[in-house]
Design a protein around this motif. Structure first.
Motif, PDB file in Angstrom:
ATOM      1  N   TYR A  69       0.828  -1.203   0.000  1.00 15.29           N
ATOM      2  CA  TYR A  69       0.000   0.000   0.000  1.00 15.29           C
ATOM      3  C   TYR A  69       0.868   1.261   0.000  1.00 15.29           C
ATOM      4  N   TYR A  70       1.823   1.310   0.909  1.00 13.63           N
ATOM      5  CA  TYR A  70       2.643   2.521   1.036  1.00 13.63           C
ATOM      6  C   TYR A  70       3.637   2.685  -0.105  1.00 13.63           C
ATOM      7  N   VAL A  71       4.152   1.597  -0.633  1.00 12.42           N
ATOM      8  CA  VAL A  71       5.046   1.708  -1.794  1.00 12.42           C
ATOM      9  C   VAL A  71       4.280   2.272  -2.981  1.00 12.42           C
ATOM     10  N   TYR A  72       3.070   1.776  -3.207  1.00 13.18           N
ATOM     11  CA  TYR A  72       2.282   2.279  -4.333  1.00 13.18           C
ATOM     12  C   TYR A  72       1.957   3.760  -4.147  1.00 13.18           C
ATOM     13  N   LYS A  73       1.508   4.127  -2.968  1.00 18.01           N
ATOM     14  CA  LYS A  73       1.168   5.531  -2.710  1.00 18.01           C
ATOM     15  C   LYS A  73       2.384   6.435  -2.928  1.00 18.01           C
ATOM     16  N   PHE A  74       3.547   5.984  -2.506  1.00 18.87           N
ATOM     17  CA  PHE A  74       4.774   6.759  -2.662  1.00 18.87           C
ATOM     18  C   PHE A  74       5.190   6.850  -4.127  1.00 18.87           C
ATOM     19  N   THR A  75       5.190   5.708  -4.823  1.00 21.77           N
ATOM     20  CA  THR A  75       5.689   5.703  -6.204  1.00 21.77           C
ATOM     21  C   THR A  75       4.749   6.414  -7.168  1.00 21.77           C
ATOM     22  N   ILE A  76       3.441   6.318  -6.953  1.00 21.91           N
ATOM     23  CA  ILE A  76       2.511   6.971  -7.883  1.00 21.91           C
ATOM     24  C   ILE A  76       2.639   8.490  -7.799  1.00 21.91           C
TER      25      ILE A  76
END
Length: 159
Positions: A69-76
């Motif tokens: 969840y947090y990796v996606y939020k950060f990378t997007i």
């Protein structure tokens, strides 16, 4: 095949976390881990003793949902690209699964695990790293592409 047990079950955990948030990721991760534990109890192999421990079978799978969840939020935020962010998240989420499970096996049962597979206790580190290279990296690459493709589809449907 021997000690290897390639899986794609981490992919729904990653996708659930991306699409529905960390609570869904945690829940799906828990189901994945509980299923692994149950499988180790009901269909044991020579290495099932490690997966009977929830620290090995359940905890790393729960962490997949949180990290994804947090990796996606950060990378997007930085890439602004659903495919790229999905791929990065799929790879990292897959590696969380691999590193979490094999890391816990090494930490808690390294020598016993190696001996169960016919290796010397001193070969545990090499054995675990070999499993990471032969299973974990291919799983991560496949996971990256599957997650990114699903993210693109979900993103189009959301619009």
């Amino acid at each position: 095949i021997g000690p290897t047990n390639a899986t794609i079950m981490h992919i729904p955990v990653i996708i659930g976390a991306i699409v529905e948030g960390p609570l869904v990721g945690i829940t799906v991760g828990f189901i994945f881990g509980a299923t692994s534990l149950l499988r180790a109890l009901t269909m044991p192999t020579i290495t099932s003793f490690a997966l009977v421990n929830p620290l090995v079978s359940v905890l790393p799978r729960i962490l997949i949902g949180i990290v994804a969840y947090y990796v996606y939020k950060f990378t997007i935020k930085f890439t602004k690209n659903v495919f790229v962010s999905g791929w990065i998240t799929g790879v990292i989420g897959s590696l969380v699964n691999t590193a979490g499970v094999l890391g816990m096996i090494y930490t808690l049962y390294g020598a016993r695990y190696a001996e169960a597979l016919g290796e010397s206790a001193s070969a545990a580190k090499t054995l675990i790293l070999t499993l990471v290279a032969t299973n974990g990296i291919p799983e991560a690459i496949v996971g990256g592409f599957v997650v990114s493709a699903v993210c693109v589809v979900f993103n189009k449907r959301k619009k």
